[in-house]
Design a protein around this motif. Structure first.
Motif, PDB file in Angstrom:
ATOM      1  N   TYR A 181     -14.513  14.884  -3.743  1.00 35.55           N
ATOM      2  CA  TYR A 181     -15.123  15.805  -2.777  1.00 35.55           C
ATOM      3  C   TYR A 181     -15.496  17.157  -3.367  1.00 35.55           C
ATOM      4  O   TYR A 181     -15.953  18.035  -2.624  1.00 35.55           O
ATOM      5  CB  TYR A 181     -14.161  16.015  -1.590  1.00 35.55           C
ATOM      6  CG  TYR A 181     -13.930  14.752  -0.809  1.00 35.55           C
ATOM      7  CD1 TYR A 181     -14.878  14.273   0.085  1.00 35.55           C
ATOM      8  CD2 TYR A 181     -12.757  14.005  -0.998  1.00 35.55           C
ATOM      9  CE1 TYR A 181     -14.668  13.098   0.785  1.00 35.55           C
ATOM     10  CE2 TYR A 181     -12.539  12.829  -0.300  1.00 35.55           C
ATOM     11  CZ  TYR A 181     -13.497  12.384   0.594  1.00 35.55           C
ATOM     12  OH  TYR A 181     -13.292  11.210   1.285  1.00 35.55           O
ATOM     13  N   ALA A 182     -15.323  17.359  -4.674  1.00 35.71           N
ATOM     14  CA  ALA A 182     -15.699  18.641  -5.268  1.00 35.71           C
ATOM     15  C   ALA A 182     -17.195  18.892  -5.125  1.00 35.71           C
ATOM     16  O   ALA A 182     -17.624  20.016  -4.831  1.00 35.71           O
ATOM     17  CB  ALA A 182     -15.286  18.679  -6.736  1.00 35.71           C
ATOM     18  N   ALA A 183     -18.005  17.845  -5.338  1.00 32.35           N
ATOM     19  CA  ALA A 183     -19.457  18.015  -5.202  1.00 32.35           C
ATOM     20  C   ALA A 183     -19.842  18.368  -3.771  1.00 32.35           C
ATOM     21  O   ALA A 183     -20.738  19.190  -3.527  1.00 32.35           O
ATOM     22  CB  ALA A 183     -20.167  16.737  -5.652  1.00 32.35           C
ATOM     23  N   GLU A 184     -19.154  17.753  -2.799  1.00 33.02           N
ATOM     24  CA  GLU A 184     -19.426  18.074  -1.394  1.00 33.02           C
ATOM     25  C   GLU A 184     -19.068  19.523  -1.090  1.00 33.02           C
ATOM     26  O   GLU A 184     -19.759  20.202  -0.324  1.00 33.02           O
ATOM     27  CB  GLU A 184     -18.639  17.134  -0.496  1.00 33.02           C
ATOM     28  CG  GLU A 184     -18.916  17.333   0.985  1.00 33.02           C
ATOM     29  CD  GLU A 184     -18.187  16.328   1.858  1.00 33.02           C
ATOM     30  OE1 GLU A 184     -18.041  16.599   3.066  1.00 33.02           O
ATOM     31  OE2 GLU A 184     -17.761  15.281   1.330  1.00 33.02           O
ATOM     32  N   LEU A 185     -17.986  20.022  -1.689  1.00 32.31           N
ATOM     33  CA  LEU A 185     -17.622  21.419  -1.507  1.00 32.31           C
ATOM     34  C   LEU A 185     -18.704  22.328  -2.058  1.00 32.31           C
ATOM     35  O   LEU A 185     -19.075  23.323  -1.415  1.00 32.31           O
ATOM     36  CB  LEU A 185     -16.289  21.695  -2.210  1.00 32.31           C
ATOM     37  CG  LEU A 185     -15.803  23.146  -2.222  1.00 32.31           C
ATOM     38  CD1 LEU A 185     -15.553  23.638  -0.800  1.00 32.31           C
ATOM     39  CD2 LEU A 185     -14.536  23.293  -3.072  1.00 32.31           C
ATOM     40  N   ALA A 186     -19.205  21.992  -3.234  1.00 29.06           N
ATOM     41  CA  ALA A 186     -20.278  22.801  -3.817  1.00 29.06           C
ATOM     42  C   ALA A 186     -21.517  22.781  -2.929  1.00 29.06           C
ATOM     43  O   ALA A 186     -22.160  23.819  -2.704  1.00 29.06           O
ATOM     44  CB  ALA A 186     -20.603  22.287  -5.219  1.00 29.06           C
ATOM     45  N   ARG A 187     -21.878  21.613  -2.390  1.00 32.26           N
ATOM     46  CA  ARG A 187     -23.057  21.524  -1.509  1.00 32.26           C
ATOM     47  C   ARG A 187     -22.855  22.325  -0.233  1.00 32.26           C
ATOM     48  O   ARG A 187     -23.785  22.959   0.273  1.00 32.26           O
ATOM     49  CB  ARG A 187     -23.344  20.062  -1.182  1.00 32.26           C
ATOM     50  CG  ARG A 187     -24.011  19.281  -2.310  1.00 32.26           C
ATOM     51  CD  ARG A 187     -24.551  17.948  -1.822  1.00 32.26           C
ATOM     52  NE  ARG A 187     -23.472  17.054  -1.403  1.00 32.26           N
ATOM     53  CZ  ARG A 187     -22.853  16.202  -2.220  1.00 32.26           C
ATOM     54  NH1 ARG A 187     -23.216  16.132  -3.500  1.00 32.26           N
ATOM     55  NH2 ARG A 187     -21.901  15.413  -1.782  1.00 32.26           N
ATOM     56  N   SER A 188     -21.641  22.304   0.298  1.00 33.64           N
ATOM     57  CA  SER A 188     -21.398  23.043   1.536  1.00 33.64           C
ATOM     58  C   SER A 188     -21.523  24.544   1.334  1.00 33.64           C
ATOM     59  O   SER A 188     -21.732  25.295   2.289  1.00 33.64           O
ATOM     60  CB  SER A 188     -20.000  22.715   2.067  1.00 33.64           C
ATOM     61  OG  SER A 188     -19.002  23.245   1.219  1.00 33.64           O
ATOM     62  N   LEU A 189     -21.423  24.995   0.083  1.00 28.44           N
ATOM     63  CA  LEU A 189     -21.566  26.413  -0.235  1.00 28.44           C
ATOM     64  C   LEU A 189     -22.963  26.738  -0.735  1.00 28.44           C
ATOM     65  O   LEU A 189     -23.216  27.844  -1.231  1.00 28.44           O
ATOM     66  CB  LEU A 189     -20.526  26.814  -1.287  1.00 28.44           C
ATOM     67  CG  LEU A 189     -19.070  26.717  -0.830  1.00 28.44           C
ATOM     68  CD1 LEU A 189     -18.117  26.902  -2.002  1.00 28.44           C
ATOM     69  CD2 LEU A 189     -18.781  27.756   0.238  1.00 28.44           C
TER      70      LEU A 189
END
Length: 285
Positions: free
Chosen positions: A252-260
């Motif tokens: 989920y690190a990539a999803e965190l980056a996308r959410s930011l």
């Protein structure tokens, strides 16, 4: 809401009874038995039976006194359970201790030397033996040891590995990532953390039984067994917790980056991007 509060109260009561009262009641009974038997008559069942009969006779026709004694015994069991929880927290701190150097230094050096030798053996092993040698190295620690215990290095290693792979500062990244995790994933992490707390509490009971062993030697044997089982359970729980948290970052690190608003083009957070996100999370700290 009333149904929810009722269910929550029932769950808390069950946990209170299961974690505190029942083990505390058992310890209280054994402490009383220890005061009767001592070391010399540690396994004298007849002596204990006579003492129990005398006790029952004394309170046979005194219901009020018996009821008050039961209340006192319940309170004592609860207090002993709370003491075991506190000792368990202290045990857990020992599991992840990082200092002082004068105390932990010899253990750190011993573990570091084992890891260094195992790494060298893995690097110079033939191809058909390398996997086995790597497994031996990883059994000591997944990262270079800097803590005196396996549990301490295993939990610390999550942050080291995450930073090395993604450039993310784990202590600042994890609270933000936690908010994005699916409920099932969070429940698994919570269960793993509770399992580690349960293992440390079991070790806390072991400490109490060791103390009781100064008056009644069979309790010392029980204390040793509880400490060893708690340590074994704690290692398993810590390994599971570390695996789950590291896997959550992987997934989920990539999803965190996308959410930011900084989604990685490749679908994976690069070290450079991770360091940039970490600076944002730190906010100058």
């Amino acid at each position: 809401m009333n149904a929810f509060l009722s269910a929550l109260g029932t769950k808390l009561a069950e946990r209170w009874v299961g974690v505190l009262v029942l083990p505390g009641a058992l310890f209280t009974v054994l402490a009383v038995a220890a005061s009767v038997l001592g070391h010399r008559h540690a396994l004298d069942g007849r002596r204990l039976s006579h003492a129990a009969e005398d006790f029952a006779t004394r309170y046979d026709h005194r219901p009020v006194s018996a009821a008050l004694l039961a209340v006192v015994a319940m309170a004592a069991a609860t207090l002993i359970g709370l003491l075991a929880l506190g000792l368990g927290s202290a045990v857990e701190k020992v599991w992840v201790i990082s200092g002082p150097a004068w105390l932990t230094g010899p253990l750190v050096r011993w573990r570091h030397d084992r890891w260094t030798r195992a790494r060298a053996a893995a690097e110079h092993a033939p191809a058909d033996e390398r996997a086995a040698r790597v497994a031996i190295r990883n059994a000591v620690a997944l990262t270079e040891p800097v803590r005196p215990t396996w549990i301490g290095d295993r939990l610390r290693g999550v942050g080291v590995r995450v930073y090395g792979q993604y450039g993310l500062d784990f202590p600042f990244t994890w609270p933000r990532l936690w908010l994005l995790l699916p409920e099932t994933c969070r429940n698994d992490v919570i269960a793993a953390r509770e399992a580690m707390s349960g293992a440390s509490t079991q070790s806390g009971w072991g400490v109490l039984y060791l103390c009781l062993g100064t008056q009644w030697w069979p309790a010392a044997l029980a204390g040793v067994v509880l400490l060893l089982l708690g340590w074994r359970r704690g290692r398993a729980a810590a390994g599971n917790l570390a695996d789950l948290t590291e896997s959550a970052v992987d997934l989920y690190a990539a999803e965190l980056a996308r959410s930011l608003g900084d989604g990685p083009p490749s679908g994976t957070v690069t070290p450079a991007q991770g360091r940039k996100l970490s600076e944002r999370f730190r906010k100058g700290a």
